[in-house]
Design an enzyme around this catalytic site. Structure first.
Site, short mmCIF file in Angstrom:
data_model
loop_
_atom_site.label_atom_id
_atom_site.label_comp_id
_atom_site.label_asym_id
_atom_site.label_seq_id
_atom_site.Cartn_x
_atom_site.Cartn_y
_atom_site.Cartn_z
N LYS A 207 0.85 -1.19 0.00
CA LYS A 207 0.00 0.00 0.00
C LYS A 207 0.89 1.24 0.00
O LYS A 207 1.75 1.40 0.87
CB LYS A 207 -0.92 0.01 1.22
CG LYS A 207 -1.86 1.21 1.28
CD LYS A 207 -2.75 1.14 2.51
CE LYS A 207 -3.69 2.33 2.61
NZ LYS A 207 -4.54 2.28 3.82
N LYS A 260 -2.43 -1.69 -3.56
CA LYS A 260 -3.26 -0.49 -3.52
C LYS A 260 -2.38 0.75 -3.62
O LYS A 260 -1.39 0.85 -2.88
CB LYS A 260 -4.05 -0.47 -2.20
CG LYS A 260 -4.98 0.72 -2.01
CD LYS A 260 -5.68 0.66 -0.65
CE LYS A 260 -6.60 1.86 -0.46
NZ LYS A 260 -7.26 1.86 0.86
#
Length: 336
Positions: A207, A260
């Site tokens: 992320k 992400k």
């Protein structure tokens, strides 16, 4: 002849003509190896404490902060449409330094999880965002030490309490998204010790501290000041760092792993998918969605075609599970 007409030359023999496999809709459908199915899609949703009617989110056209009742109705729609899951984010009325509302059984996220699980049972995967950022008055994903830094190990204890609360509320799958070191291993041990071996974990293994999260901050009424660069990954980091994070989460017991954002990191997604031995997810984040929506509103692009193309890109890049704000619309209207 005028002398201006082009001279026709004999076309050489072309035994290989790739266009033959693109000639008709049926042929293209026959030979494609990248498909989207509603079960691949997960719908992220926001539920606001005390809301009496759904609240539109200015920077996320078509997305709302739900009431508890409208959330349940949407979860039932998601089930009927054949979606793979629904991921819940809570928007509390009050916040404090340690995010007390996150593990409060009567907190908005936990009561909403219970509502949705009662409505859909085991037919739709009920997922919970496991992070403190929506619940803290400083907007960080963890608790702060006396110098204002995110305290990794103290945060893990808060995450553990959240995990037990979310499991008790009925979540099938928890999504620890804070990028704390050791979070998957700690939570797995806590859940197992509590007899909750049945609760799965989607590790936000890779992320990034991305600018693409902007509209999400409005959606959860984020109180963040500063940034999250000391715990989320640097967008300029090499893929080796991403793979190191992936290996750690796999070793600690992750059941699924996440990259992400999505489209800006397709190279990372492909690298993760090539080596992961668990299902790989990608989150098409709020900024990705908003760019398409606002460009379509301006008449610059074909909204449906671009949205589907972006989802296919993530699927082709290696994601088996796609978190997208278009999940319900895609399943109901686009994936016939």
């Amino acid at each position: 002849m005028s002398g201006l007409e082009p001279t026709r030359r004999a076309v050489p023999a072309l035994p290989v003509r790739p266009r033959r496999l693109r000639a008709t809709p049926g042929m293209r459908r026959l030979v494609t190896d990248v498909h989207l199915h509603p079960a691949d899609l997960v719908l992220p949703v926001f539920v606001r404490e005390g809301a009496e009617e759904p609240q539109p989110i200015r920077t996320l056209p078509g997305v709302v902060q739900h009431t508890r009742a409208s959330l349940v109705a949407t979860a039932r729609e998601a089930l009927a449409a054949g979606l793979g899951g629904i991921m819940l984010f809570g928007v509390p009325a009050t916040r404090d330094a340690v995010g007390s509302g996150a593990d409060d059984p009567d907190g908005i996220l936990n009561v909403a999880l219970a509502d949705v699980r009662e409505a859909v049972g085991d037919e739709l995967v009920v997922m919970a965002d496991l992070c403190l950022d929506e619940f803290t008055d400083h907007g960080h994903c963890g608790v702060l030490d006396e110098r204002g830094r995110v305290d990794n190990d103290a945060t893990l204890e808060r995450y553990a309490s959240m995990a037990l609360a979310q499991a008790a509320a009925g979540a099938h799958l928890l999504g620890p998204s804070g990028m704390m070191d050791g979070q998957i291993g700690h939570l797995r041990a806590v859940l197992d010790d509590a007899g909750r071996e049945d609760v799965a974990m989607l590790a936000y293994a890779v992320k990034y501290a991305s600018a693409f999260y902007g509209p999400f901050r409005e959606a959860v009424d984020s109180q963040l000041t500063g940034d999250r660069r000391t715990y989320q990954q640097d967008p300029a980091a090499n893929v080796a760092e991403a793979l190191r994070e992936l290996r750690l989460d796999l070793d600690e017991g992750a059941d699924l792993v996440m990259v992400k954002p999505g489209l800006p990191y397709l190279d990372v997604l492909r690298a993760v998918a090539d080596v992961a031995d668990v299902p790989v997810a990608s989150y098409q984040v709020s900024g990705e969605y908003a760019m398409v929506e606002f460009a379509a509103q301006a008449g610059a692009i074909d909204r449906e075609r671009v949205a589907l193309e972006s989802l296919l890109a993530l699927r082709r890049g290696g994601a088996q599970v796609l978190l997208t704000y278009w999940a319900l619309e895609a399943a109901q209207r686009w994936l016939g």
